[in-house]
Enzyme design. Structure first.
Site, PDB file in Angstrom:
ATOM      1  N   ARG A 292       0.859  -1.189   0.000  1.00 29.52           N
ATOM      2  CA  ARG A 292       0.000   0.000   0.000  1.00 29.52           C
ATOM      3  C   ARG A 292       0.890   1.231   0.000  1.00 29.52           C
ATOM      4  O   ARG A 292       2.118   1.128   0.076  1.00 29.52           O
ATOM      5  CB  ARG A 292      -0.858   0.017   1.266  1.00 29.52           C
ATOM      6  N   VAL A 295       2.492   5.919   5.192  1.00 30.13           N
ATOM      7  CA  VAL A 295       2.298   7.212   5.858  1.00 30.13           C
ATOM      8  C   VAL A 295       3.414   8.170   5.464  1.00 30.13           C
ATOM      9  O   VAL A 295       3.186   9.355   5.207  1.00 30.13           O
ATOM     10  CB  VAL A 295       2.276   7.025   7.396  1.00 30.13           C
TER      11      VAL A 295
END
Length: 448
Positions: A292, A295
């Site tokens: 993914r 952050v």
């Protein structure tokens, strides 16, 4: 290219994705829980759909409601951001059945790389160095103790389905092992509904170094340098930076090429991260793959000049990568601090509540990713991170000075934050000299 994308997330990452879509001329749909009715991402998106009550299980983790909102608004794709459903293979399978594009890798790849044991076996086959550990799942203390005879102490106990530091313990000897194994396993069952564990040799005082990769549907894979994420508290990153000053150009090239080989072995498509442990001798070991966006992706965007969110969207739409490896040049130094609504003086207890006054920094080479605003009420149901401050400058020392200056401008009233603690970390002589490992905070703040 997609005409409309639904963002299955909240907070600053939802805002970040909406802004990227706007720049690409793509319409957006925000989903929100009842607690997020006034959230910034609902106001910035072209459409917003309430998908349930405040609890994540009733909203941001509710696959059926998110897909229903996607179909009802005629969105062609879903961007999951990070957390929530971003690494849930079942959700990806449901998207495929509903003919909705998932902006990320396939369900098969997420499943393979999300299972820590299988991921390491995949890496071994690709001749990617891994930390010595179990090759098969472990379910009982007896099985685990048998495996430890070969691995040796100290040993890291990890949940196969884990993430975010959950289901992890370090055992230094046989006397404490059984209790720590059971505790980690119970935490895994509670957090991930999975009791599958694995063990690996604990690498003492390493750096946590991760390599950002991009891979398209045509077999093209590039790496965009590395990030040093060693400054952590309980396996949660606090400060990230790129590049890692402990890595030579030759080692950087080797780690990058290894990350590309790892991504190809996994059959990966989209943006992803290969995480390594780097020991004091310059040896590195595969730890895990994050399937993914991370952050800390903004630090890579600063030093590489590549917009990772836009690349993700283009890859999912079937377009080839816009860059080749020869185009990637890492310049300058970037650093990110995570601003959390928490009280360091009370064991970092989360501090939800209303922000009564807010001032965030700005200036050349300063970026703030956030979804908070004056009078915004931080709900108690979700992660405590409320902002990320990212700075860029010509070198590490200049970036540190800029970050210290930026943090000095932050004013958040109404809730407690970790800003002062981050300010203190940045002023530590060892941090400024680059003497950092994953044990940096425990060594300098043993009472935390």
């Amino acid at each position: 290219m997609f005409n409309k994308i639904l963002i299955a997330n909240r907070g600053e990452i939802a805002v970040r994705i909406i802004r990227a879509c706007r720049e690409m001329g793509i319409r957006t749909v925000a989903v929100y829980s009842e607690a997020d009715r006034d959230a910034l991402h609902t106001q910035l998106a072209d459409e917003a759909v309430c998908i349930g009550k405040a609890q994540s299980s009733d909203s941001y983790l509710n696959m059926e409601r998110i897909l229903s909102a996607t179909i009802a608004t005629k969105a062609e794709a879903i961007h999951p951001g990070f957390g929530f459903l971003s690494e849930n293979s079942r959700f990806v399978e449901m998207c495929e059945k509903c003919n909705v594009a998932f902006i990320g890798p396939s369900a098969e790849v997420i499943s393979r790389m999300g299972n820590k044991s299988e991921a390491k076996n995949t890496m071994r086959k690709a001749k990617v160095p891994v930390v010595p550990g179990t090759k098969e799942p472990v379910y009982t203390v007896e099985q685990a103790l048998e495996a430890v005879k070969e691995i040796g102490f100290p040993v890291m106990i990890k949940a196969s389905a884990g993430g975010g530091g959950k289901g992890m313990r370090v055992a230094g000897n046989e006397q404490e092992f059984a209790k720590l194994f059971e505790t980690a396993q119970q935490e895994s069952v509670h957090s991930f509904s999975d009791n599958t564990m694995y063990l690996e040799r604990f690498v003492e005082n390493p750096r946590h170094v991760e390599v950002q990769i991009l891979a398209d549907k045509y077999g093209n894979v590039v790496h965009l340098g590395e990030r040093d994420c060693s400054v952590q508290r309980r396996h949660q990153k606090m400060i990230e930076e790129s590049p890692c000053i402990a890595i030579s150009d030759d080692l950087r090239k080797k780690m990058g090429e290894t990350a590309v080989r790892a991504a190809k072995a996994a059959g990966y498509e989209s943006a992803g991260t290969i995480e390594f442990l780097l020991n004091q001798s310059g040896e590195f070991y595969f730890m895990e793959m994050n399937t993914r966006i991370q952050v800390e992706h903004p630090v890579t965007e600063f030093v590489s000049g590549v917009d990772l969110i836009k690349e993700q969207i283009c890859i999912a739409a079937g377009e080839p990568l816009s860059v080749q490896q020869k185009d990637i040049e890492i310049r300058g130094h970037a650093m990110e601090c995570r601003i959390n609504a928490e009280d360091p003086e009370r064991h970092f207890m989360p501090c939800p509540g209303k922000i009564t006054d807010l001032h965030l920094p700005g200036g050349n080479g300063i970026r703030v990713d956030t979804a908070v605003y004056n009078d915004y009420a931080i709900p108690p149901y979700y992660d405590s991170m409320i902002a990320k401050i990212i700075v860029y400058d010509k070198d590490r020392r200049s970036a540190i000075r800029k970050m210290i200056s930026a943090l000095g401008e932050v004013a958040i009233e109404g809730v407690k934050t970790n800003v002062d603690f981050l300010y203190e970390l940045l002023n530590q002589p060892d941090f400024q000299e680059g003497n950092i490992t994953t044990d940096f905070i425990p060594q300098h703040y043993p009472d935390l």
